[in-house]
Design a protein around this motif. Structure first.
Motif, short mmCIF file in Angstrom:
data_model
loop_
_atom_site.label_atom_id
_atom_site.label_comp_id
_atom_site.label_asym_id
_atom_site.label_seq_id
_atom_site.Cartn_x
_atom_site.Cartn_y
_atom_site.Cartn_z
N ALA A 17 -15.20 -23.99 -22.21
CA ALA A 17 -16.56 -23.63 -22.63
C ALA A 17 -17.33 -23.01 -21.47
N GLU A 18 -17.16 -23.56 -20.27
CA GLU A 18 -17.85 -23.00 -19.11
C GLU A 18 -17.30 -21.63 -18.74
N ALA A 19 -16.01 -21.44 -18.93
CA ALA A 19 -15.40 -20.15 -18.58
C ALA A 19 -15.72 -19.06 -19.60
N ALA A 20 -15.97 -19.48 -20.84
CA ALA A 20 -16.11 -18.49 -21.92
C ALA A 20 -17.37 -17.65 -21.75
N CYS A 22 -20.72 -22.51 -36.84
CA CYS A 22 -20.98 -21.55 -35.77
C CYS A 22 -20.78 -20.10 -36.19
N TRP A 23 -19.78 -19.82 -37.04
CA TRP A 23 -19.63 -18.41 -37.45
C TRP A 23 -20.81 -17.98 -38.30
N LYS A 24 -21.37 -18.92 -39.06
CA LYS A 24 -22.52 -18.60 -39.91
C LYS A 24 -23.77 -18.37 -39.06
N LEU A 25 -23.99 -19.23 -38.07
CA LEU A 25 -25.12 -19.02 -37.16
C LEU A 25 -24.99 -17.68 -36.45
N LEU A 61 -19.45 -20.42 -30.21
CA LEU A 61 -20.56 -19.48 -30.16
C LEU A 61 -20.33 -18.42 -29.08
N SER A 62 -19.79 -18.83 -27.95
CA SER A 62 -19.47 -17.85 -26.91
C SER A 62 -18.41 -16.87 -27.42
N ARG A 63 -17.44 -17.37 -28.15
CA ARG A 63 -16.41 -16.49 -28.70
C ARG A 63 -17.03 -15.46 -29.64
N TYR A 64 -18.07 -15.85 -30.35
CA TYR A 64 -18.75 -14.91 -31.26
C TYR A 64 -19.83 -14.09 -30.56
N GLY A 65 -19.97 -14.26 -29.24
CA GLY A 65 -20.93 -13.48 -28.48
C GLY A 65 -22.35 -14.00 -28.53
N ILE A 66 -22.54 -15.27 -28.85
CA ILE A 66 -23.87 -15.85 -28.98
C ILE A 66 -24.16 -16.76 -27.79
N ARG A 67 -25.29 -16.55 -27.15
CA ARG A 67 -25.70 -17.37 -26.02
C ARG A 67 -26.22 -18.72 -26.53
#
Length: 531
Positions: free
Chosen positions: A124-127, A325-328, A22-28
């Protein structure tokens, strides 16, 4: 009140992977995990090649391999009367054969869960923008039509916080409190067999160094168990199956009994053994009746339980996260209609049902369940499930059929026939970009990708300015096909194209060109994204 677009419950491999994606896709997102830290025992160990493709796309493959064991340390599977006694058989797993390794740019990795999770947590924490909170438990859940109300408790301070989330991913394990609150049933066969894992230290290297294996199956009339390779030298697991068959109960496994059983299985009565811990558990072969209830999704063990024979549990779970996650992200960005999220259940639940049946069949074939048999060696499918790992196609509204017939393998569990029929994992083909060798797999993962043939310029032009962003490549121009394998591998002509989803699955394919590529491609995205 704390607000977040996505609340993730559970900080194991599935939850951590979901946060990273989700972080990779820009989602908090906000991840809560009731334990104070990552796993303290090995649990799952094997990461299959399809999962490693996903971690390769996320840029963390090298770190996972560094935390795990080399292929040279675990290349075999061994059956023996005892480690120091007569060997019954040794095999190279089918997944490690050259013909199967050629289907992917990466390979399996043995990385115990207590070594894997710190890597996933660190990334995950760094992303960002995802937030992780350990020692934090979900204590109340109030879903409604517009979102999720929840209460989380800091187990260290005792402070409670109210949370409002748009969506929730329940990655909270086989006993999932979220699933239980939703009243979802698990369908299949429960409590197939009981087991206990003994984690111990002992120097077994003299008896394994010349036959490095991931698994050493011990076959004795009074004891059937498995040595599980953790670090290949002095840290091991010993798994005893079907306790009740041998008259054992979980409470019987004192340190003294554990030492005696490890020595018996090793065939070394004086072996120095330090018991680090034990864990008792029951294997089930069940899948949730639904993966989605309103704004809540099940993933990982919360959605499916399967025997470990084949090593599919964790792999199936983290691939759930990839699919979801890409769908969300697309829905949260306003790029897709909410109906896209129905495709998560449609795509992942049938695959989990097949995988669970396969895992159970593996266990039954080896006499490792309460249904004891004299079988020692497993069925031929065991650790040879290439078709299951790479070849099961998706059928849902997020896939647009192209009219071609399904690919028929003689054995869909063991045989993988690479193809780019919509719904299939986009196959691996070696290409060249800027003088460097890359795989088609390396082009996927962040967004939709359109691959067009050398005469497919109109398709690449049509991809410009679309929403969501579509990354277009012309194979034969800026990306070269030195082996001439791409068109045949993807089933298109020189002016054809394929559209690959962010999870690496083909969503649409046109074998040839179009009189109006721009209009066609816009319509394709509208249908794929349910808008």
């Amino acid at each position: 009140m704390l607000e977040t677009p996505v609340l993730i419950v559970g900080g194991g491999p599935v939850g951590l992977t979901a946060s990273l994606l989700l972080s990779r896709y820009g989602i908090r997102s906000l991840l809560v995990e009731r334990h104070a830290g990552t796993a303290r025992v090995p649990k799952a160990r094997g990461i299959n090649a399809r999962t490693m493709e996903m971690y390769r796309q996320l840029g963390i493959e090298a770190d996972i391999r560094a935390a795990g064991l080399s292929a040279q340390s675990t290349g075999l599977i061994v059956w023996t009367e005892s480690l120091a006694g007569r060997e019954i058989e040794r095999r190279v797993p089918g997944r490690a054969l050259a013909k199967n390794l050629a289907m992917t740019p990466t390979s399996n990795c043995l990385c115990a869960q207590d070594d894997l999770e710190p890597v996933l947590r660190r990334h995950a924490e760094a992303a960002g923008p995802g937030e992780l909170r350990f020692s934090t438990e979900l204590t109340a859940l109030r879903p409604d039509a517009d979102g999720i109300g929840a209460t989380i408790l800091d187990r260290a301070s005792g402070a409670a916080t109210e949370v409002r989330a748009g969506w929730l991913i329940a990655a909270d394990g086989a006993q999932s409190p979220v699933r239980r609150q939703l009243g979802l049933k698990m369908l299949g066969e429960e409590k197939v067999y009981d087991s206990v894992n003994i984690l111990f230290r002992a120097d077994l290297s003299p008896w394994v160094k010349d036959r490095p294996a991931a698994l050493y199956f011990v076959e004795q009339p009074s004891l059937r168990g498995t040595f599980l390779t953790i670090n290949a030298t002095d840290r091991w697991g010993f798994l005893i199956h079907s306790l009740s068959h041998y008259g054992f109960r979980p409470a019987d496994f004192t340190p003294e009994l554990c030492v005696a059983l490890v020595r018996q299985a090793a065939g070394l009565p004086e072996l120095p053994v330090e018991v680090l811990g034990t864990s008792a558990w029951e294997a089930s072969a069940t899948v949730a009746e639904r993966y989605r209830v309103g704004r809540i999704f099940l993933a990982g063990d919360a959605a499916h339980e399967m025997p470990p024979t084949g090593g599919f549990g964790m792999n199936t779970g983290v691939q759930d996260a990839l699919n979801l996650c890409w769908k969300l992200a697309a829905v949260l960005k306003g790029e897709a209609g909410e109906a896209l999220l129905d495709s998560y259940d449609a795509e992942r639940r049938p695959l989990a049902e097949l995988t669970t049946r396969t895992s159970l069949a593996n266990a039954l074939s080896m006499g490792r369940t309460a249904r004891q048999s004299s079988a020692v060696l497993p069925r031929r499918e065991f650790l040879n499930e290439q078709g299951l790992i790479f070849g099961v196609p998706y059928e849902s509204g997020a896939v647009l059929p192209d009219g071609t017939p399904p690919i028929q393998a003689a054995d869909p569990v063991t045989e993988y026939l690479p193809n780019a029929r919509p719904g299939s994992r986009a196959p691996h083909v070696w290409l060249q970009r800027n003088g460097a060798r890359i795989s088609t797999i390396d082009l996927f993962g962040n967004r939709f990708v359109l691959l067009a043939g050398p005469d497919g310029g109109p398709w690449a032009e049509a991809a410009q300015g679309l929403r969501p962003e579509v990354e277009a490549h012309i194979v034969g121009r800026e990306i070269l096909d030195p082996e001439g394998a791409w068109q045949q591998g993807f089933g298109v002509s020189a002016d054809g194209a394929v559209l690959v989803r962010p999870d690496g699955y083909v969503g649409w394919r046109s074998p040839g060109g179009s009189a109006n590529a721009a209009a066609e491609l816009r319509g394709v995205l509208d249908r794929l994204l349910a808008r």
